[in-house]
Scaffold this active site. Structure first.
Site, mmCIF file in Angstrom:
data_model
loop_
_atom_site.group_PDB
_atom_site.id
_atom_site.type_symbol
_atom_site.label_atom_id
_atom_site.label_comp_id
_atom_site.label_asym_id
_atom_site.label_seq_id
_atom_site.Cartn_x
_atom_site.Cartn_y
_atom_site.Cartn_z
ATOM 1 N N GLU A 1 -3.584 2.263 -7.182
ATOM 2 C CA GLU A 1 -3.940 3.394 -6.329
ATOM 3 C C GLU A 1 -3.094 4.595 -6.710
ATOM 4 O O GLU A 1 -1.909 4.659 -6.378
ATOM 5 C CB GLU A 1 -3.796 3.052 -4.846
ATOM 6 C CG GLU A 1 -2.532 2.306 -4.456
ATOM 7 C CD GLU A 1 -2.288 2.351 -2.957
ATOM 8 O OE1 GLU A 1 -3.195 2.733 -2.212
ATOM 9 O OE2 GLU A 1 -1.170 2.026 -2.558
ATOM 10 N N HIS B 1 0.847 -1.196 0.000
ATOM 11 C CA HIS B 1 0.000 0.000 0.000
ATOM 12 C C HIS B 1 0.881 1.243 0.000
ATOM 13 O O HIS B 1 1.959 1.267 0.596
ATOM 14 C CB HIS B 1 -0.922 -0.001 1.224
ATOM 15 C CG HIS B 1 -1.990 1.039 1.157
ATOM 16 N ND1 HIS B 1 -1.762 2.363 1.477
ATOM 17 C CD2 HIS B 1 -3.306 0.961 0.794
ATOM 18 C CE1 HIS B 1 -2.885 3.049 1.319
ATOM 19 N NE2 HIS B 1 -3.834 2.220 0.906
#
Length: 252
Positions: A168, A96
């Site tokens: 992302e 992430h």
């Protein structure tokens, strides 16, 4: 969207026992089933037992937000993939942007975490994406290529088949900014083509989800893009009605 849809909620460092119970119960009640789609919530470590207790036997899977690349040892504060499987986890997020940016996780470490997850039969949700500076310098494709290639170089393309890729755009995380559906689609198509250079069948089948400020009011438009198969949901996953709506938008 020809592949099955997938939506995962990333609770980040939010929640408490009382709030979690209400949220999980509402999600279970609101999602009795999905057509050609699945969903999961990735909760903070201390709440894995609670998630397991509430979600076991439902249509909602659960997972973690990070793991160590090591299986065991003197690594104070770390949590292994095997520990997550002890709590029935199916998924774990690796790479992430917040882990990469705040905790210095580089592409090699992320690749090792991906491998560690798969060795314990977890499905890694591999996050890739670029910063605003990288996007403005037209480096989006180079950055994402390096992130993907590090994983493929370590585990091989066949291992990618048992994973989910999450794009992302770092510039859209928690800012309220969202890539246009076409901007997101362009990057998703690049990711799929990058994998196709190694194996076209795996590229055609893999779920690539979008992780940039997806909400109930933009999910359907994003998920209608041919290479966007669902979402990795941050803030909206903490609101039952929002998360449920997004999950239903991923049906096909």
């Amino acid at each position: 969207m020809t592949r099955a849809g997938f939506v995962a909620g990333n609770w980040k460092m939010y929640g408490n026992l009382v709030q979690n119970q209400e949220l999980l119960a509402a999600i279970v009640l609101g999602i009795p089933s999905l057509q050609n789609a699945s969903c999961a919530v990735c909760v903070p470590y201390p709440y894995l037992a609670q998630a397991q207790s509430v979600l076991k036997g439902t249509h909602v899977a659960w997972g973690g937000q990070n793991i160590s690349q090591h299986h065991q040892g003197a690594y104070t504060g770390e949590v292994s993939a095997g520990m997550l499987t002890d709590f029935g986890c199916r998924y774990v997020i690796v790479g992430h942007s917040e882990r990469r940016t705040l905790y210095g996780e580089d592409n090699q470490m992320v690749a090792e975490k991906f491998h560690s997850a798969q060795e314990q039969s977890l499905v890694p949700i591999l996050c890739v994406g670029e910063t605003l500076a990288q996007r403005e310098a037209n480096e989006t494709e180079q950055v994402i290529a390096r992130q993907l290639d590090a994983v493929i170089g370590l585990v091989g393309v066949n291992a990618i088949k048992q994973s989910v890729i999450a794009y992302e755009p770092v510039w859209a995380i928690g800012t309220g900014e969202t890539a246009t559906p076409q901007q997101a689609q362009d990057v998703h198509a690049f990711v799929r083509n990058r994998i196709a250079a190694h194996n076209s069948e795996i590229a055609a089948d893999i779920q690539i989800v979008y992780g940039g400020s997806v909400k109930a009011n933009n999910a359907s438009e994003l998920f209608a893009m041919p290479d966007i198969d669902g979402g990795l949901i941050g803030g909206a996953s903490l609101v039952a009605a929002e998360f449920i709506s997004i999950c239903f938008a991923a049906q096909s």
